[in-house]
Design a protein around this motif. Structure first.
Motif, mmCIF file in Angstrom:
data_model
loop_
_atom_site.group_PDB
_atom_site.id
_atom_site.type_symbol
_atom_site.label_atom_id
_atom_site.label_comp_id
_atom_site.label_asym_id
_atom_site.label_seq_id
_atom_site.Cartn_x
_atom_site.Cartn_y
_atom_site.Cartn_z
ATOM 1 N N LYS A 64 0.829 -1.208 0.000
ATOM 2 C CA LYS A 64 0.000 0.000 0.000
ATOM 3 C C LYS A 64 0.865 1.261 0.000
ATOM 4 O O LYS A 64 0.678 2.161 -0.817
ATOM 5 C CB LYS A 64 -0.942 -0.003 1.203
ATOM 6 N N GLY A 67 2.785 1.678 -3.224
ATOM 7 C CA GLY A 67 1.924 2.239 -4.262
ATOM 8 C C GLY A 67 1.687 3.731 -4.100
ATOM 9 O O GLY A 67 1.428 4.441 -5.068
ATOM 10 N N ARG A 73 0.334 1.342 -11.340
ATOM 11 C CA ARG A 73 -0.723 0.359 -11.146
ATOM 12 C C ARG A 73 -0.208 -0.988 -10.627
ATOM 13 O O ARG A 73 -0.882 -1.665 -9.861
ATOM 14 C CB ARG A 73 -1.477 0.158 -12.464
ATOM 15 N N CYS A 74 1.017 -1.372 -11.025
ATOM 16 C CA CYS A 74 1.528 -2.676 -10.596
ATOM 17 C C CYS A 74 1.741 -2.745 -9.079
ATOM 18 O O CYS A 74 1.796 -3.835 -8.519
ATOM 19 C CB CYS A 74 2.811 -3.039 -11.342
ATOM 20 N N GLN A 76 -0.351 -0.757 -7.022
ATOM 21 C CA GLN A 76 -1.610 -0.345 -6.415
ATOM 22 C C GLN A 76 -2.748 -1.334 -6.622
ATOM 23 O O GLN A 76 -3.586 -1.495 -5.753
ATOM 24 C CB GLN A 76 -2.021 1.024 -6.977
ATOM 25 N N SER A 77 -2.808 -1.967 -7.764
ATOM 26 C CA SER A 77 -3.930 -2.837 -8.086
ATOM 27 C C SER A 77 -3.455 -4.283 -8.191
ATOM 28 O O SER A 77 -2.732 -4.640 -9.121
ATOM 29 C CB SER A 77 -4.544 -2.393 -9.420
ATOM 30 N N ASP A 78 -3.858 -5.110 -7.226
ATOM 31 C CA ASP A 78 -3.478 -6.524 -7.175
ATOM 32 C C ASP A 78 -1.959 -6.692 -7.338
ATOM 33 O O ASP A 78 -1.487 -7.346 -8.277
ATOM 34 C CB ASP A 78 -4.245 -7.313 -8.251
#
Length: 115
Positions: A64, A67, A73-74, A76-78
């Motif tokens: 977290k 990010g 995105r790599c 922050q998201s999954d």
């Protein structure tokens, strides 16, 4: 009598034994690895893989916060190490940010000592 033609006077040259005042260039090493240890001696990134950096950063900051510090995105998201590596290997600017944050983390750890 001497039938040989008279010889010309030639100025001294290097080929006939005269000394020159020009500096002789020193040979440079032809093997690039011979100079590498001196250049890399103080580089904290030398020998550290991108995977090792991502793993260390994710363990130190958590996905977290990672990010938030590097908004891609790599992270922050999954997030995962493998997806991050795929992205970072293709994106030089993001890799530079990861390397910079890794160096910051190392400096912070040295200042604060081991946890």
């Amino acid at each position: 009598m001497n039938s040989a033609p008279p010889t010309e006077h030639k100025p001294p040259t290097e080929s006939n034994g005269a000394h020159t005042t020009e500096p002789v260039p020193t040979p440079t090493p032809t093997h690039p690895a011979s100079a590498a240890p001196a250049k890399q001696a103080r580089n904290p990134l030398h020998g550290v893989t991108l995977e090792a950096m991502v793993v260390a950063l994710s363990e130190h900051f958590g996905w977290k916060e990672l990010g938030q510090r590097i908004p891609v995105r790599c992270f922050q998201s999954d997030p995962s190490v493998s997806s991050s590596l795929k992205f970072l290997r293709k994106t030089p600017w993001a890799r530079e940010k990861v390397e910079s944050l890794y160096l910051f983390m190392l400096r912070e750890q040295r200042r604060n000592g081991p946890r």
